[in-house]
Structures are given as structure tokens and as C-alpha cells.
Design an enzyme around this catalytic site. Sequence first.
Site, mmCIF file in Angstrom:
data_model
loop_
_atom_site.group_PDB
_atom_site.id
_atom_site.type_symbol
_atom_site.label_atom_id
_atom_site.label_comp_id
_atom_site.label_asym_id
_atom_site.label_seq_id
_atom_site.Cartn_x
_atom_site.Cartn_y
_atom_site.Cartn_z
ATOM 1 N N ARG A 1 44.375 29.595 -2.777
ATOM 2 C CA ARG A 1 45.486 30.863 -2.739
ATOM 3 C C ARG A 1 44.938 31.779 -1.431
ATOM 4 N NH1 ARG A 1 45.498 31.153 -8.337
ATOM 5 N NH2 ARG A 1 47.421 29.845 -9.114
ATOM 6 N N GLU B 1 54.171 33.881 27.811
ATOM 7 C CA GLU B 1 54.104 34.465 26.860
ATOM 8 C C GLU B 1 53.493 36.236 27.379
ATOM 9 O OE1 GLU B 1 55.110 34.261 23.661
ATOM 10 O OE2 GLU B 1 55.215 32.075 23.218
ATOM 11 N N GLU C 1 57.106 41.316 9.676
ATOM 12 C CA GLU C 1 58.392 41.303 10.278
ATOM 13 C C GLU C 1 59.606 41.700 9.905
ATOM 14 O OE1 GLU C 1 58.258 37.919 13.237
ATOM 15 O OE2 GLU C 1 60.563 37.544 13.141
ATOM 16 N N ASN D 1 59.815 38.082 19.661
ATOM 17 C CA ASN D 1 60.481 36.471 19.675
ATOM 18 C C ASN D 1 61.583 36.537 20.952
ATOM 19 O OD1 ASN D 1 59.324 35.174 17.658
ATOM 20 N ND2 ASN D 1 60.423 36.739 16.063
ATOM 21 N N HIS E 1 63.212 27.733 20.504
ATOM 22 C CA HIS E 1 62.847 26.834 19.618
ATOM 23 C C HIS E 1 64.113 25.985 19.340
ATOM 24 C CE1 HIS E 1 60.118 29.947 17.069
ATOM 25 N NE2 HIS E 1 59.514 29.362 18.270
HETATM 26 P P1 NAD Z 1 48.526 23.539 21.689
HETATM 27 O O1 NAD Z 1 47.629 23.946 20.724
HETATM 28 O O2 NAD Z 1 49.200 21.956 21.729
HETATM 29 O O3 NAD Z 1 47.410 23.318 23.069
HETATM 30 C C1 NAD Z 1 48.069 22.886 24.241
HETATM 31 C C2 NAD Z 1 47.251 21.717 25.008
HETATM 32 O O4 NAD Z 1 46.121 21.976 25.696
HETATM 33 C C3 NAD Z 1 46.885 20.536 23.734
HETATM 34 O O5 NAD Z 1 47.037 19.226 24.440
HETATM 35 C C4 NAD Z 1 45.364 21.007 23.779
HETATM 36 O O6 NAD Z 1 44.563 19.720 23.239
HETATM 37 C C5 NAD Z 1 45.016 21.161 24.847
HETATM 38 N N1 NAD Z 1 43.901 22.267 25.236
HETATM 39 C C6 NAD Z 1 43.673 23.454 24.221
HETATM 40 N N2 NAD Z 1 42.692 24.255 24.922
HETATM 41 C C7 NAD Z 1 42.246 23.366 25.853
HETATM 42 C C8 NAD Z 1 41.052 23.755 26.660
HETATM 43 N N3 NAD Z 1 40.238 24.979 26.803
HETATM 44 N N4 NAD Z 1 40.924 22.762 27.526
HETATM 45 C C9 NAD Z 1 41.773 21.675 27.929
HETATM 46 N N5 NAD Z 1 42.842 21.462 27.069
HETATM 47 C C10 NAD Z 1 43.078 22.162 26.006
HETATM 48 O O7 NAD Z 1 49.719 24.341 22.680
HETATM 49 P P2 NAD Z 1 49.666 26.034 22.504
HETATM 50 O O8 NAD Z 1 50.318 26.165 23.713
HETATM 51 O O9 NAD Z 1 48.282 26.434 22.391
HETATM 52 O O10 NAD Z 1 50.452 26.639 21.227
HETATM 53 C C11 NAD Z 1 51.813 26.224 20.752
HETATM 54 C C12 NAD Z 1 51.928 26.611 19.388
HETATM 55 O O11 NAD Z 1 51.592 27.686 18.855
HETATM 56 C C13 NAD Z 1 53.276 26.188 18.637
HETATM 57 O O12 NAD Z 1 53.222 25.422 17.953
HETATM 58 C C14 NAD Z 1 53.932 27.539 18.540
HETATM 59 O O13 NAD Z 1 54.902 27.365 17.471
HETATM 60 C C15 NAD Z 1 52.700 28.150 18.346
HETATM 61 N N6 NAD Z 1 52.835 29.517 18.234
HETATM 62 C C16 NAD Z 1 52.569 30.213 17.151
HETATM 63 C C17 NAD Z 1 52.406 31.769 17.065
HETATM 64 C C18 NAD Z 1 51.966 32.589 15.856
HETATM 65 O O14 NAD Z 1 52.184 33.670 15.953
HETATM 66 N N7 NAD Z 1 51.532 31.974 14.905
HETATM 67 C C19 NAD Z 1 52.783 32.525 18.457
HETATM 68 C C20 NAD Z 1 53.104 31.809 19.191
HETATM 69 C C21 NAD Z 1 53.116 30.059 19.513
HETATM 70 MG MG MG Z 2 55.722 32.138 20.985
#
Ligand code: NAD
Ligand code: MG
Length: 369
Positions: free
Chosen positions: A125, A189, A241, A249, A256
Amino acid sequence: MTASPRTVAVGGELPYQIHIGPGLLAEADLLTRAIRGRHVLLASDDTVAPLYLARVQEALQAARPELKIGQYIIPAGEASKTLDNFGGAINALAALGATRDACVLALGGGVVGDLAGFAAACWMRGVDCVQLPTTLLAMVDSSVGGKTAVDIAQGKNLVGAFHPPRAVIADTSALRTLPVRELRAGLAEVIKYGAIRDPLFFQWLQAERAALLAGDDVALAQAIARSCEHKAEIVERDPLEKGERALLNLGHTFGHAIETAQGYGAPGNDNLNHGEAVAVGMVLAARLSAALGMAPAADTETLRDLLLAYGLPVAIPAGLAPEALLAHMRLDKKNIAGRLRLVLWRGIGKAEVVPDVDEAAVLDVLRLG
Ligand code: NAD
Ligand code: MG
């Protein structure tokens, strides 16, 4: 010039700090400070793990030899943010014998952060989670604010929990290995914060484009800190939220829908990633705002120009049917009682939640692309 470390505090019922600076992944003090018990699960993906996991594990083990450290590594990419891999993380915690004082370290981008954060939220939990974001997007957005989730076929992030991290440690040196396409996605972003609430920051982003795209340490650290300050201010006031947090958003309902329609960026294809989808989504939201008479059309162009200058996409990818996108938008979590509820804007720096948006107007914007 290298950037000196800085800290952004997130207040509220469960306060925590965001540490931003070069080399932080090897700082044993910072890492161990956040760990209360003996069990640590290091979660990462198979791109990030070979680059950064050893330095984290070695720093921890050297400082606290008694720690029992397990690993859980998923294939890189959005396609890994599944219930199956959530189960895998839970199994890894079980295999570690993790007790309630365990800590999950999420080393990677938003995919690892969301998945590992959700596992931490559910194991017994809720155990501690420390976010170690390695993408710009994760540093400025997903690692802060406590939203965790996985995707299912019907939509992104439909299964999840609010579970604030115990700390966020953003090592800006990690951005040096980040592919430029991912850097740009994070910058989408960052631009979003300017678009929703900070016209001066928007102007700064216009001026600092070359430095940011070149990966300049000082400019990036400044962009990360400013973005985190904005996110911290908003999630502090509205952690679950119920109101203003929805403003974060902007562009996301459209974005999305694009991501869902294209099937979440299977590795190796031309699908838009999250940040890119948000860039397109922001342009669509701005255009819809103008069409509804809420905002000057010129501001849509200013936003579009900035995103283009950052090398981001600004149009819906070919082959995605407007009706299908609208259908995905109907399943967005912001909707209430079956009405489309969207984040739109009055112009640069002034986003607003609009309940009950006319579907015909949305469809018009989707048809224009
Ligand atoms: P990701 O985690 O897929 O990373 C992108 C790519 O970069 C991957 O292939 C990863 O292996 C690579 N990578 C990461 N760090 C690296 C580094 N330092 N050097 C080389 N390669 C590297 O994607 P992202 O863009 O980081 O995140 C997207 C995700 O985040 C989505 O699923 C989205 O829904 C989520 N998200 C969540 C929130 C939240 O509030 N929780 C907000 C925004 C986005
Ligand atoms: Mg986002």
C-alpha cells in the site's frame, strides 16, 4: 561554465525537494538521505541502465554496504508502460523481500518513473519512491507531482495512483547522452509552462533557443528549475487535480489522442513521442481557442513558430482519422459526465479549463490538422 546545483521545494502535505545539478547521480549523500530502510529496488530501462545504473548502485553500496539492492530493467520505450511490467516490478520487490521501509529508485525517463512510481504506490500500500529522471521531459514534468500510471489498450495512463516521490534528483549531466529528439520533446513541455502561465519565460525561451538546443548546461539548468518551480507551485495547491493542476495538460488531450491512435510509439517506427504529441496538441488547443473566440489567432502563430524553431512537429501525422482522434478524446480523464473538458487559452501565458467544449468545433480543428 557549469551550472551549480539548485533545489526547488515542493510543499503540501508530503513535501519533498527537487535537486538539480551536474553529477548528482554519483552523490552518495544525496541518494542515501532519501533511503530509510534496507531494501532498494533500482528500476530502469535497457538504454539507461548500461549508462547510469552502475554509478548509482556503486555510490549507494559504498556509502551503505548493508543495503540490499535489486534491479528491475524494462525494455526502453512507451510500449513498456504496461500492467505486465507493473507486475514484474511487484515481483521484483517481492523477490527482494522488500519491507514497508523499502525504497524504489526510478532511474530513467517518464516511462520508468511512471511505472516504478506506480509499483511503489502499490507495494504494501505504498513505499518510498525516489525519482532519478534522466530525460529532460522527466526532469521538468513527470518526476514531479506524484502522478504514476501505466497504459492499457484503451488509453494512456488509465491505471495509476497519486504517490508523491520522497525526493527528485535530476542529474543534468545525464542529458548529454540524451538523443536530440528526446531533448526537443522535453523542451515542448518546458514551452508549455510559458504558454500556460509565464509570458516572460516564453520570451526567454524564444531568446535562448540556440543554447538550449545545443545542450548548454547553464541554460538547461535554468529551464529545468523554472519549469519545476511552476509545477511545484501548482501541484502544491492542487495535488489531486481538482482544479488548476489541469492547466498543466494544455495540449495533452489532443496529444494523448494522437499517441493512443498511433499505438504508443513502438520502438523503431515514426510515431510521435509524448513531447512531440504535446507540441502538436498545444497548437490544436490554441487554434481551437482562437476558433471559439477566446484568444487572438496571432498567438497561435507565435506558439507554432516557437515550436517549429525548436524542431518540434506542429501538425497531426498523416493517416490519423479525425473521428478516431475525437473518440479517444472522449475517454480523457478530465471529462465530466460525458462532456469534453479541455484546457484552452486566452493567449500566451493564460491557460484556462473549459468545460463542455462543442465537439463539432473540435472536429473542425482536427480536420484542419
Ligand atoms: P522515456 O522514458 O521513454 O524516455 C525516452 C527515451 O530516452 C527512452 O528510449 C529512454 O531509454 C531514453 N533515455 C532516457 N534517458 C536517457 C539518457 N540520459 N541518455 C540516453 N537515452 C536516454 O520517455 P520520456 O519522454 O522521458 O517520458 C514520457 C512518459 O512520461 C510518458 O509515458 C508520459 O505519459 C509520462 N509522463 C508522466 C507525467 C506525470 O506527471 N507522471 C508527466 C509527463 C509525462
Ligand atoms: Mg506531459
